[in-house]
Write an enzyme that holds these catalytic residues in place. Structure first.
Site, PDB file in Angstrom:
ATOM      1  N   LYS A   1       2.180 -43.347 -82.945  1.00  0.00           N
ATOM      2  CA  LYS A   1       2.954 -44.297 -83.738  1.00  0.00           C
ATOM      3  C   LYS A   1       3.053 -45.667 -83.048  1.00  0.00           C
ATOM      4  CE  LYS A   1       3.286 -41.301 -86.951  1.00  0.00           C
ATOM      5  NZ  LYS A   1       4.216 -40.246 -87.299  1.00  0.00           N
TER       6      LYS A   1
HETATM    7  C1  LIG Z   1       4.445 -38.856 -87.964  1.00  0.00           C
HETATM    8  C2  LIG Z   1       5.195 -38.735 -89.251  1.00  0.00           C
HETATM    9  C3  LIG Z   1       6.365 -37.972 -89.368  1.00  0.00           C
HETATM   10  C4  LIG Z   1       6.827 -37.031 -88.299  1.00  0.00           C
HETATM   11  O1  LIG Z   1       7.083 -37.642 -87.103  1.00  0.00           O
HETATM   12  P1  LIG Z   1       7.366 -36.691 -85.798  1.00  0.00           P
HETATM   13  O2  LIG Z   1       8.048 -37.645 -84.859  1.00  0.00           O
HETATM   14  O3  LIG Z   1       6.039 -36.235 -85.323  1.00  0.00           O
HETATM   15  O4  LIG Z   1       8.245 -35.595 -86.235  1.00  0.00           O
HETATM   16  C5  LIG Z   1       7.071 -38.017 -90.538  1.00  0.00           C
HETATM   17  N1  LIG Z   1       6.644 -38.758 -91.582  1.00  0.00           N
HETATM   18  C6  LIG Z   1       5.522 -39.478 -91.533  1.00  0.00           C
HETATM   19  C7  LIG Z   1       5.109 -40.276 -92.723  1.00  0.00           C
HETATM   20  C8  LIG Z   1       4.738 -39.477 -90.370  1.00  0.00           C
HETATM   21  O5  LIG Z   1       3.588 -40.155 -90.342  1.00  0.00           O
END
Ligand SMILES: *Cc1c(COP(=O)(O)O)cnc(C)c1O
Length: 383
Positions: A185
């Site tokens: 991210k």
């Molecule tokens: C990555 C992601 C999540 C989950 O994030 P985590 O921190 O891995 O739990 C939720 N929603 C979207 C759209 C994502 O891309």
């Protein structure tokens, strides 16, 4: 051939590494002063009157926010099919049912008109997802929620930093907004997430449920006149707290969030210019004056592309370049498809976008030569 260029890589500097070492040496490995500092910094980043609750993932954060918003068995929560399964699975944790709707093909984001047509007497909440870091039409989403008395929990896993009408996502009139700090991210703590809200009751409930349903109010009350080992459990909570080791990364990643966004936007602009004229639909941009986080750069192959999407990704891999696909829509996954009897015909825009979508490498550690390599490879395959 040159080294393999992955689709994404974290950007961790000496500040993060030194802060982690400091935590390791301090004896605070789990939730402690660094987590508190990261929460304070994050709340300050998002805006005045914001509370921030650090958790071990966005998935955990979405679960806590929905629970605190009162979602429970038999409720319906409207969200997009064009997302990661975490967005919808948390609704199932609570015994509620996600109602998946199609996207606006020009933005990949939830189509507000389809939210309205999916409302039932059981609808309790909406989870908009700011796909790739481009804000949903939050005016429309919030207007529908107000009109029908629905909660809004934003999935901002891609949206740090993103603005909507000049205001940062996280500071709008939603009940809560949830960020992800997963390794791919825009900022990362390895694994981690943050819930932000202006509602003190919702924040309090998230804090209690984040750590085994242990009431801090009760805890604080008792620590003043009871021994320090005493605490009270007021609910069957979760184990979703962030560690100080993770927060050590987050404190420094957050400081770089604007610089990372500028670099990502510049790389996206470079791709845009280089791909003009190719049989591609380029990613949508934010309206003038607004900020796109550019977590992802997703192109769609046009009808006149000389190769299929599958072949395109194979050929990129043969040239040593990693691509990905965001997302395989939820209606195509066996669990969601079978549980709710979903078919692609119900989601024509998401289906068509998915079949042509490719996410190209976009991460701040990419050098200009890496961008040039991707550009040359895409041009070669498509011309
Ligand atoms: C990555 C992601 C999540 C989950 O994030 P985590 O921190 O891995 O739990 C939720 N929603 C979207 C759209 C994502 O891309």
């Amino acid at each position: 051939m040159s080294e393999f260029l992955p689709f994404a890589l974290p950007d961790i500097g000496d500040d993060e590494i030194n802060e982690v070492l400091d935590s390791l040496r301090s004896g605070w490995l789990t939730t402690g002063p660094k987590t508190r500092r990261f929460e304070d910094d994050f709340a300050g980043f998002v805006g005045d009157g914001i509370e921030a609750i650090a958790v071990n993932s966005a998935t955990s954060g979405l679960h806590l926010a929905l629970e605190a918003a009162g979602i429970g068995p038999g409720d319906e929560v409207i969200t997009t099919t064009y997302t990661f399964t975490a967005t919808a699975e948390v609704v199932r944790y609570l015994g509620a049912d996600p109602v998946l709707v199609d996207i606006d093909p020009s933005t990949f984001n939830i189509d507000p008109a389809r939210i309205e047509s999916s409302l039932t007497p059981r609808t309790k909440a909406i989870i908009p997802v700011h796909f790739a870091g481009l804000s949903c039409d939050m005016d429309a989403v919030l207007a529908i929620a107000r009109k029908h008395g629905l909660k809004v929990v934003e999935d901002a896993a891609h949206a740090l930093p993103t603005t909507c009408n000049g205001r940062l996502i996280g500071s709008l009139a939603s009940d809560a907004t949830v960020y992800s700090f997963y390794a791919t991210k825009t900022i990362t703590t390895g694994e981690g997430g943050m819930v932000v809200t202006r509602n003190p009751e919702l924040a309090r409930r998230c804090r209690v449920m984040r750590l085994h349903g242990i009431s801090r109010d009760a805890f604080d009350r008792y620590t003043s006149n009871k021994p320090s080992w005493h605490y009270e459990v007021v609910a069957p909570g979760c184990k979703y707290n962030m560690t100080d080791v993770a927060a050590s990364l987050g404190i420094h990643q957050l400081k770089k969030a604007w610089a990372f966004q500028e670099r990502r936007a510049a790389m996206a602009a470079r791709y845009d210019a280089a791909f003009a004229g190719l049989p591609l639909i380029l990613p949508p941009h934010a309206p003038a004056g607004d900020i796109h986080a550019w977590h992802l750069y997703v192109v769609r192959l046009s009808d006149d592309s000389p190769v299929t999407r599958e072949r395109f990704i194979e050929q990129m891999a043969e040239k040593g370049i990693g691509c990905s696909v965001h997302f395989i829509p939820l209606h195509l996954h066996p669990y969601w498809r079978d549980r709710y009897s979903l078919s692609p015909e119900e989601f024509p825009a998401a289906q068509k976008s998915y079949e042509r979508a490719v996410s190209l490498p976009l991460f701040t550690r990419m050098r200009d030569e890496d961008l040039d390599r991707v550009i040359a490879a895409v041009r070669q395959i498509l011309s």
